[in-house]
Design an enzyme around this catalytic site. Structure first.
Site, mmCIF file in Angstrom:
data_model
loop_
_atom_site.group_PDB
_atom_site.id
_atom_site.type_symbol
_atom_site.label_atom_id
_atom_site.label_comp_id
_atom_site.label_asym_id
_atom_site.label_seq_id
_atom_site.Cartn_x
_atom_site.Cartn_y
_atom_site.Cartn_z
ATOM 1 N N HIS A 36 0.780 -1.228 0.058
ATOM 2 C CA HIS A 36 0.010 0.149 0.047
ATOM 3 C C HIS A 36 1.058 1.415 -0.133
ATOM 4 O O HIS A 36 0.440 2.228 0.532
ATOM 5 C CB HIS A 36 -0.962 -0.065 1.123
ATOM 6 C CG HIS A 36 -1.479 -1.413 1.322
ATOM 7 N ND1 HIS A 36 -1.218 -2.246 2.247
ATOM 8 C CD2 HIS A 36 -2.787 -1.733 0.819
ATOM 9 C CE1 HIS A 36 -1.835 -3.365 2.088
ATOM 10 N NE2 HIS A 36 -3.032 -2.959 1.545
HETATM 11 S S1 FES Z 1 1.747 -0.453 3.203
HETATM 12 FE FE1 FES Z 1 0.207 -2.108 3.529
HETATM 13 S S2 FES Z 1 1.412 -3.677 4.290
HETATM 14 FE FE2 FES Z 1 2.707 -2.342 3.935
#
Ligand code: FES
Length: 187
Positions: A152
């Site tokens: 993410h």
């Molecule tokens: S940014 Fe979501 S698990 Fe690493």
């Protein structure tokens, strides 16, 4: 006519304690000792054995890690990153005021005295647990030169501190000690 003189009966000891009381007390005492005897092996079985303790710690030879390189190891079945920072990476980490960070901590807070160039962190993103990139040669280290989590988009800096993206906290620094200049024991 009944004799009113008090005499010791078989149920009564000379100090007034009834024999049955004495037998009861003796039985309870024996049970107590027996209970302790049973309890000790149970407690000693509950304490982790040396084998278990050894399995829960990881010893790593860090002598071959060059500045700018990192290695991946495993600690308690999870990825562990051990990275030797370059002088520029140390300087970059120290140039960032800890108070300005989402999870304030200095490089010194996250390393051992005299070994500030050796960063030991879990390789587990603190957002949802993906394994960040940046430990292996050529991997994306993110915008702050440390680690990048592609799940993410969390960016960690050269001290493993969260700088951008959804992760709430820095990469975890596990308990560890230097057992020699070139060896660390994690856990
Ligand atoms: S940014 Fe979501 S698990 Fe690493």
């Amino acid at each position: 006519m009944a004799d009113s003189t008090a005499t010791a009966t078989p149920e009564t000891t000379t100090d007034g304690m009834r024999r049955r009381d004495f037998i009861d007390v003796a039985a309870v005492s024996a049970a107590g000792i027996g209970g302790l005897a049973v309890l000790y092996p149970l407690i000693s079985q509950m304490a982790p054995s040396k084998d278990v303790l050894a399995a829960s710690s990881t010893e790593v030879d860090v002598s071959s890690i060059e500045p700018g390189q990192a290695i991946k190891a495993t600690f308690r079945k999870q990825p562990l990153f051990i990275r030797r920072l370059t002088p520029a990476e140390v300087a970059a980490a120290n140039a960032t005021p800890a108070g300005s960070l989402r999870d304030p901590a200095s490089l010194a807070d996250r390393t051992k005295e005299g070994h500030e160039d050796m960063l030991v962190t879990m390789g587990v993103c603190t957002h949802l647990g993906c394994v960040p990139l940046g430990a292996a040669e050529g991997e994306n280290k993110g915008e702050f030169g440390g680690y990048f989590c592609p799940c993410h988009g969390s960016h960690y800096d050269t001290a493993g501190r969260i700088r951008k993206g959804p992760a709430p906290t820095n990469l975890e620094v596990p308990e560890y000690t230097f057992t020699s200049d070139t060896t660390i024991q994690v856990g």
